[in-house]
Design a protein around this motif. Structure first.
Motif, PDB file in Angstrom:
ATOM      1  N   VAL A  38       0.866  -1.179   0.000  1.00  0.00           N
ATOM      2  CA  VAL A  38       0.000   0.000   0.000  1.00  0.00           C
ATOM      3  C   VAL A  38       0.905   1.233   0.000  1.00  0.00           C
ATOM      4  O   VAL A  38       1.789   1.352   0.852  1.00  0.00           O
ATOM      5  CB  VAL A  38      -0.907   0.046   1.244  1.00  0.00           C
ATOM      6  N   ILE A  39       0.697   2.131  -0.944  1.00  0.00           N
ATOM      7  CA  ILE A  39       1.504   3.351  -1.014  1.00  0.00           C
ATOM      8  C   ILE A  39       0.830   4.445  -0.188  1.00  0.00           C
ATOM      9  O   ILE A  39      -0.375   4.699  -0.328  1.00  0.00           O
ATOM     10  CB  ILE A  39       1.690   3.819  -2.466  1.00  0.00           C
ATOM     11  N   PHE A  40       1.614   5.103   0.657  1.00  0.00           N
ATOM     12  CA  PHE A  40       1.145   6.234   1.453  1.00  0.00           C
ATOM     13  C   PHE A  40       1.644   7.519   0.801  1.00  0.00           C
ATOM     14  O   PHE A  40       2.852   7.686   0.606  1.00  0.00           O
ATOM     15  CB  PHE A  40       1.671   6.134   2.880  1.00  0.00           C
ATOM     16  N   GLY A  41       0.731   8.407   0.469  1.00  0.00           N
ATOM     17  CA  GLY A  41       1.146   9.645  -0.169  1.00  0.00           C
ATOM     18  C   GLY A  41      -0.026  10.364  -0.808  1.00  0.00           C
ATOM     19  O   GLY A  41      -1.183  10.193  -0.410  1.00  0.00           O
ATOM     20  N   SER A  42       0.270  11.145  -1.829  1.00  0.00           N
ATOM     21  CA  SER A  42      -0.746  11.882  -2.562  1.00  0.00           C
ATOM     22  C   SER A  42      -1.383  10.963  -3.610  1.00  0.00           C
ATOM     23  O   SER A  42      -0.692  10.445  -4.492  1.00  0.00           O
ATOM     24  CB  SER A  42      -0.124  13.097  -3.251  1.00  0.00           C
ATOM     25  N   TYR A  43      -2.687  10.779  -3.505  1.00  0.00           N
ATOM     26  CA  TYR A  43      -3.394   9.927  -4.477  1.00  0.00           C
ATOM     27  C   TYR A  43      -3.196  10.466  -5.897  1.00  0.00           C
ATOM     28  O   TYR A  43      -2.938   9.700  -6.839  1.00  0.00           O
ATOM     29  CB  TYR A  43      -4.877   9.872  -4.132  1.00  0.00           C
ATOM     30  N   VAL A  62      -7.417   3.625  -0.729  1.00  0.00           N
ATOM     31  CA  VAL A  62      -7.644   2.695   0.376  1.00  0.00           C
ATOM     32  C   VAL A  62      -8.380   3.428   1.488  1.00  0.00           C
ATOM     33  O   VAL A  62      -7.882   4.406   2.040  1.00  0.00           O
ATOM     34  CB  VAL A  62      -6.308   2.130   0.902  1.00  0.00           C
ATOM     35  N   LEU A  63      -9.571   2.952   1.798  1.00  0.00           N
ATOM     36  CA  LEU A  63     -10.342   3.506   2.902  1.00  0.00           C
ATOM     37  C   LEU A  63     -10.292   2.581   4.115  1.00  0.00           C
ATOM     38  O   LEU A  63     -10.490   3.002   5.242  1.00  0.00           O
ATOM     39  CB  LEU A  63     -11.791   3.740   2.468  1.00  0.00           C
ATOM     40  N   SER A  64     -10.039   1.299   3.819  1.00  0.00           N
ATOM     41  CA  SER A  64      -9.912   0.295   4.877  1.00  0.00           C
ATOM     42  C   SER A  64      -8.837  -0.697   4.448  1.00  0.00           C
ATOM     43  O   SER A  64      -8.671  -0.962   3.254  1.00  0.00           O
ATOM     44  CB  SER A  64     -11.245  -0.429   5.078  1.00  0.00           C
ATOM     45  N   PHE A  65      -8.106  -1.259   5.432  1.00  0.00           N
ATOM     46  CA  PHE A  65      -7.050  -2.209   5.111  1.00  0.00           C
ATOM     47  C   PHE A  65      -7.568  -3.644   5.035  1.00  0.00           C
ATOM     48  O   PHE A  65      -6.792  -4.574   4.822  1.00  0.00           O
ATOM     49  CB  PHE A  65      -5.915  -2.105   6.136  1.00  0.00           C
ATOM     50  N   TYR A  78      -3.062   4.867   0.069  1.00  0.00           N
ATOM     51  CA  TYR A  78      -3.696   5.412   1.268  1.00  0.00           C
ATOM     52  C   TYR A  78      -3.422   6.914   1.274  1.00  0.00           C
ATOM     53  O   TYR A  78      -2.287   7.344   1.519  1.00  0.00           O
ATOM     54  CB  TYR A  78      -3.132   4.757   2.518  1.00  0.00           C
ATOM     55  N   PRO A  79      -4.420   7.771   0.978  1.00  0.00           N
ATOM     56  CA  PRO A  79      -4.184   9.219   0.913  1.00  0.00           C
ATOM     57  C   PRO A  79      -3.676   9.747   2.247  1.00  0.00           C
ATOM     58  O   PRO A  79      -4.326   9.572   3.272  1.00  0.00           O
ATOM     59  CB  PRO A  79      -5.563   9.783   0.576  1.00  0.00           C
ATOM     60  N   SER A  80      -2.507  10.379   2.196  1.00  0.00           N
ATOM     61  CA  SER A  80      -1.835  10.755   3.443  1.00  0.00           C
ATOM     62  C   SER A  80      -1.504  12.231   3.539  1.00  0.00           C
ATOM     63  O   SER A  80      -0.871  12.668   4.495  1.00  0.00           O
ATOM     64  CB  SER A  80      -0.533   9.952   3.578  1.00  0.00           C
ATOM     65  N   THR A  81      -1.917  12.989   2.546  1.00  0.00           N
ATOM     66  CA  THR A  81      -1.666  14.427   2.569  1.00  0.00           C
ATOM     67  C   THR A  81      -2.749  15.132   1.774  1.00  0.00           C
ATOM     68  O   THR A  81      -3.212  14.611   0.750  1.00  0.00           O
ATOM     69  CB  THR A  81      -0.283  14.768   1.991  1.00  0.00           C
ATOM     70  N   VAL A  82      -3.160  16.292   2.265  1.00  0.00           N
ATOM     71  CA  VAL A  82      -4.180  17.069   1.555  1.00  0.00           C
ATOM     72  C   VAL A  82      -3.556  18.305   0.903  1.00  0.00           C
ATOM     73  O   VAL A  82      -4.253  19.146   0.350  1.00  0.00           O
ATOM     74  CB  VAL A  82      -5.325  17.503   2.513  1.00  0.00           C
ATOM     75  N   LEU A  83      -2.238  18.383   0.941  1.00  0.00           N
ATOM     76  CA  LEU A  83      -1.562  19.534   0.327  1.00  0.00           C
ATOM     77  C   LEU A  83      -1.730  19.510  -1.187  1.00  0.00           C
ATOM     78  O   LEU A  83      -1.897  18.449  -1.793  1.00  0.00           O
ATOM     79  CB  LEU A  83      -0.077  19.517   0.697  1.00  0.00           C
TER      80      LEU A  83
END
Length: 341
Positions: A38-43, A62-65, A78-83
């Motif tokens: 699962v990649i964590f970052g900007s979708y 990803v909303l749930s694992f 997994y969206p991890s930033t809203v910038l």
């Protein structure tokens, strides 16, 4: 059939090659055979890179694992930033890209600490980017140690031919000798010993410890640190029953004929350990942070701003890092089960 390990991969600094090596890496069949990435970052950024560099890629939020799709064409994010991703300038360091990298790392760290994912693989970021974004850490290692409240940890590098542990990490050379203490060196030796036993199953590992100065001080002619600081650490570890040898001149310790006699080499500072490792092949080694309450690995290269966004980034280092994270996590799980039984 064993359930696939969920492994988080941070996108790193989006102005560098991190997003590219992440999407390429998670699309490799042997990565999917080893884990569910699962990649964590900007979708938006991951979707853009996936469309460019992965054939028939389908990017999903990803909303749930639970019940993740793990087919090669699906890239889970997994969206991890809203910038604002539009403010990232490819190939150029700025505050926004530094903050996005930090937010992605914090998000992934929270998930691995809460055991939602099993291990963490980090794409490269820059120390300056972290500083610009207001995070006063010298790199991933120190950042994750703080987030996990880990006191004793070690930066290590694992390659097919060599394993290296560093006593000091991201520190100016002028400060190294002032920072070294027998206790600090001993702790790194013991961490290396634990890593070799627990992660690699080496029952009685042999560890070489480098001297700080040329020729390991040449009987104090070239400096007293090896006799007054390094040697006491080696002897302390030996009294605990560890197979430790040193201080050994670094140029000798890393020569193939000598290094092959040891399971790991403990180097006093960053370049002393990493230069000989990388000269044997950039991309072959994986950075491992040992001592954290989870497995964390990363490729042995940086952000490579000069080739970012050009499709030239080699994902082999990322693939190696993901595969190693999966292997070590499984090894430690098996070790825990054996201890229970």
């Amino acid at each position: 059939m064993k359930k696939k390990l969920l492994i988080g991969i941070t996108m790193g600094d989006p102005a560098g090659v991190g997003p590219e090596v992440a999407v390429k890496g998670v699309s490799i069949k042997r990565v999917r055979a080893a884990c569910a990435p699962v990649i964590f970052g900007s979708y938006e950024i991951i979707k853009r890179y996936a469309k460019r560099y992965v054939k028939n890629a389908r990017v999903e939020k990803v909303l749930s694992f639970n019940n993740l799709k793990n087919s090669p064409e699906v890239i889970n994010v997994y969206p991890s930033t809203v910038l604002d991703h539009k403010k990232v300038i490819i190939g150029r360091l700025n505050k926004i890209s530094g903050k996005m990298a930090a937010e992605s790392l914090v998000s992934a760290a929270k998930m691995v600490l809460s055991k939602k994912i099993a291990a963490l693989v980090t794409a490269p970021l820059t120390k300056k980017g972290l500083f610009l974004a207001g995070f006063k850490f010298r790199g991933h290692t120190e950042f994750l140690a703080t987030l996990s409240r880990t006191k004793d940890y070690a930066m290590m590098f694992i390659s097919p031919e060599l394993k290296v542990a560093l006593v000091t990490t991201h520190l100016p050379l002028s400060q190294v000798s002032k920072t070294l203490t027998p206790n600090k060196i001993r702790i790194k030796i013991e961490l290396a010993h634990r890593m070799l036993k627990e992660a690699f199953g080496i029952r009685n590992p042999k560890i070489a410890v480098c001297g700080l100065n040329p020729h390991a001080g040449e009987e104090t002619l070239l400096g007293v640190e090896d006799r007054k600081i390094v040697l006491p650490a080696v002897r302390s570890a030996q009294r605990k029953g560890l197979k430790v040898f040193g201080p050994i001149p670094a140029d000798s310790a890393f020569s193939p004929g000598v290094s092959s006699n040891y399971d790991c080499i403990v180097a006093m500072y960053h370049d002393q350990g990493i230069i000989p490792l990388k000269t044997r092949g950039l991309g072959n080694a994986v950075n491992l942070t040992w001592g954290l309450p989870f497995i964390r690995t990363s490729p042995d290269h940086g952000t490579a701003f000069n080739i970012a966004g050009r499709g030239k980034a080699n994902s082999a280092g990322m693939v190696n890092a993901i595969i190693l994270a999966a292997q070590l996590t499984r090894e430690i799980e098996n070790l825990k089960l054996k201890k229970k039984n």
